[in-house]
Enzyme design. Structure first.
Site, PDB file in Angstrom:
ATOM      1  N   GLU A   1      65.558 103.131  15.617  1.00 36.80           N
ATOM      2  CA  GLU A   1      64.542 103.003  14.573  1.00 36.80           C
ATOM      3  C   GLU A   1      63.636 104.219  14.540  1.00 36.80           C
ATOM      4  OE1 GLU A   1      60.540 101.982  12.930  1.00 36.80           O
ATOM      5  OE2 GLU A   1      61.082 102.613  14.956  1.00 36.80           O
ATOM      6  N   GLU A   2      63.343 104.772  15.718  1.00 33.95           N
ATOM      7  CA  GLU A   2      62.347 105.836  15.812  1.00 33.95           C
ATOM      8  C   GLU A   2      62.811 107.162  15.214  1.00 33.95           C
ATOM      9  OE1 GLU A   2      59.431 105.232  16.485  1.00 33.95           O
ATOM     10  OE2 GLU A   2      59.275 103.564  17.877  1.00 33.95           O
TER      11      GLU A   2
ATOM     12  N   ASP B   1      64.759 100.503  20.729  1.00 34.11           N
ATOM     13  CA  ASP B   1      64.451 101.850  21.196  1.00 34.11           C
ATOM     14  C   ASP B   1      62.952 102.112  21.183  1.00 34.11           C
ATOM     15  OD1 ASP B   1      64.808 101.731  18.302  1.00 34.11           O
ATOM     16  OD2 ASP B   1      64.477 103.903  18.298  1.00 34.11           O
TER      17      ASP B   1
ATOM     18  N   HIS C   1      53.195 104.822  20.133  1.00 34.36           N
ATOM     19  CA  HIS C   1      53.461 106.224  20.478  1.00 34.36           C
ATOM     20  C   HIS C   1      52.332 106.885  21.281  1.00 34.36           C
ATOM     21  CE1 HIS C   1      56.299 106.520  16.699  1.00 34.36           C
ATOM     22  NE2 HIS C   1      56.457 105.402  17.389  1.00 34.36           N
TER      23      HIS C   1
ATOM     24  N   GLU D   1      56.897  94.553  13.946  1.00 35.01           N
ATOM     25  CA  GLU D   1      56.040  95.696  14.328  1.00 35.01           C
ATOM     26  C   GLU D   1      54.602  95.198  14.479  1.00 35.01           C
ATOM     27  OE1 GLU D   1      56.844  98.768  15.016  1.00 35.01           O
ATOM     28  OE2 GLU D   1      58.785  99.167  14.060  1.00 35.01           O
TER      29      GLU D   1
ATOM     30  N   ASP E   1      55.221  98.679  20.667  1.00 31.81           N
ATOM     31  CA  ASP E   1      56.203  99.137  19.676  1.00 31.81           C
ATOM     32  C   ASP E   1      57.598  99.179  20.304  1.00 31.81           C
ATOM     33  OD1 ASP E   1      57.334 100.269  17.419  1.00 31.81           O
ATOM     34  OD2 ASP E   1      56.616 102.296  17.841  1.00 31.81           O
TER      35      ASP E   1
ATOM     36  N   HIS F   1      63.229  96.470  16.889  1.00 31.96           N
ATOM     37  CA  HIS F   1      64.084  97.541  17.398  1.00 31.96           C
ATOM     38  C   HIS F   1      63.941  97.673  18.916  1.00 31.96           C
ATOM     39  CE1 HIS F   1      60.722 100.472  17.790  1.00 31.96           C
ATOM     40  NE2 HIS F   1      60.284  99.953  16.653  1.00 31.96           N
TER      41      HIS F   1
END
Length: 397
Positions: free
Chosen positions: A146-147, A75, A369, A171, A114, A73
């Protein structure tokens, strides 16, 4: 462009899920892959929440349906107020930092783990494969949003496009293949009482706090019930439940009007917002879990009204058979047995559409994150790209 420079370029695009578009990054990736012999399929859409243009991309090399795709992803989560810029530099700049634990250094940036490093790895692996080598088509699939519940992947699957028979979601797994992971259910509750002064709580107000205590008790009862549903392949070996947010401040809809609530010590709490998560195991019905939770809490506790909300659709667990081609090839090339994990990815969405997926990528999920997101130098080495090149050749050549 080498792996480091390509990762640095991708990190430089601000693709924070809420408030940013993925269009510019998608345009760069499309131009790069097209110059490497890929055919580009673009699936744009407008995010309903912020009205910004988002894009899902599929780049294909070879003819016919793709047998394998590397997927990630574009984003990232946000960085304003959640990034230690003083110690780790600009979040959109790949920055080398040396620490006592990592004397050779680490590369820090928002999204590097990520999962923009993997995007660069996938692009370099795809670049290395010549179309003339391929007996079966190979694809690179990059999604948006995705998030916030794998929205891009859902939209892509909904178009009916065949992505690939086998999909590697990159991931961060420290390059250990993952053949199964848990799902993610995100229910919320609102509690509505009536404002009153704390000097005489019996007079005309209704505090939501006693009802909140009962809600938490009922949630705790459900948590104990979930622990009785076992799958010993996972750690913890059962569906987990977590209450992450409880607030008596917030906004709610009152007909056509948005009401702002600011609680204080001198007034009865008239409103409460509660957010929670349930991480389901493969084979568990997410809708059934939500229905049980809704019935358990109910719509009224004493004089307090309770409203159940699903702020986003559940994301699915993923399980691919241990004896499937993609699992066996990844185990062989990684020289590691496939494992299970408790977190969630787009792989569940892809498997639901008929693919067989694994999760397998550079970096550590522990960095996702964080306020100092980083990837160790070892994951920038040519050997990482070579592992995916070998996988493509094993499955598609």
């Amino acid at each position: 462009m080498n792996l480091f420079d390509l990762t640095k370029k991708l990190v430089g695009f601000n693709t924070v899920t809420n408030g940013s578009s993925t269009q510019d990054m998608a345009d760069f990736i499309s131009n790069y892959l097209e110059s490497c012999g890929f055919r580009i399929e673009s699936y744009p859409y407008v995010n309903e929440t912020d009205g910004l243009k988002k894009v899902n991309l599929i780049a294909r090399k070879g003819r016919g349906n793709s047998r394998l795709a590397l997927s990630g992803h574009m984003d990232t989560v946000g960085f304003k107020g959640s990034w230690d810029e003083e110690h780790f530099g600009d979040p959109l700049e790949l920055t080398l930092r040396k620490t006592q634990a990592a004397p050779r250094g680490i590369y820090c940036a928002r999204g590097v783990a990520d999962m923009k490093l993997f995007l660069a790895v996938a692009m370099k692996a795809g670049e290395a494969i010549q179309a003339s080598e391929l007996k079966h088509s190979f694809a690179i699939c990059f999604t948006s949003d995705e998030e916030v519940g794998c929205l891009g992947a859902r939209k892509l699957v909904k178009t009916g496009v065949h992505i690939a028979d086998h999909i590697i979601v990159g991931e961060p797994t420290e390059m250990i293949p993952v053949y199964a992971h848990k799902g993610y259910v995100y229910p919320c509750f609102e509690l509505f009482g009536k404002k009153g002064h704390s000097s005489d709580p019996r007079r005309n107000g209704v505090s939501v706090i006693p009802a909140l205590a009962e809600v938490l008790k009922r949630i705790s009862d459900l948590e104990k019930r979930l622990e009785g549903i076992r799958d010993n392949r996972f750690n913890p070996p059962y569906p987990t439940l977590n209450v992450g947010v409880v607030s008596t401040n917030g906004q709610y809809d009152n007909g056509n009007k948005r009401v702002q609530v600011v609680s204080s010590k001198n007034t009865l709490a008239e409103y409460c917002w509660l957010e929670m998560e349930i991480r389901t195991i493969p084979g568990q019905d997410s809708d059934e879990v939500l229905n049980v939770l809704n019935e358990l809490i109910g719509s009224k506790i004493g004089k307090v009204n309770v409203k159940f909300r699903k702020t986003r659709r559940p994301t699915l667990p993923m399980e691919t058979p241990r004896d499937s081609l993609i699992v066996k090839v990844a185990e062989e090339i990684a020289d590691k047995k496939a494992i299970t994990v408790a977190y969630n990815t787009e792989a569940g969405v892809f498997n639901k559409s008929g693919a067989q997926s694994i999760v397998w990528g550079p970096g550590s999920i522990a960095q996702a994150h964080t306020n100092n997101e980083f990837v160790e130098l070892k994951y920038f080495q040519p050997e990482i790209v070579e592992m995916y090149i070998k996988t493509i050749r094993k499955i598609c050549c």
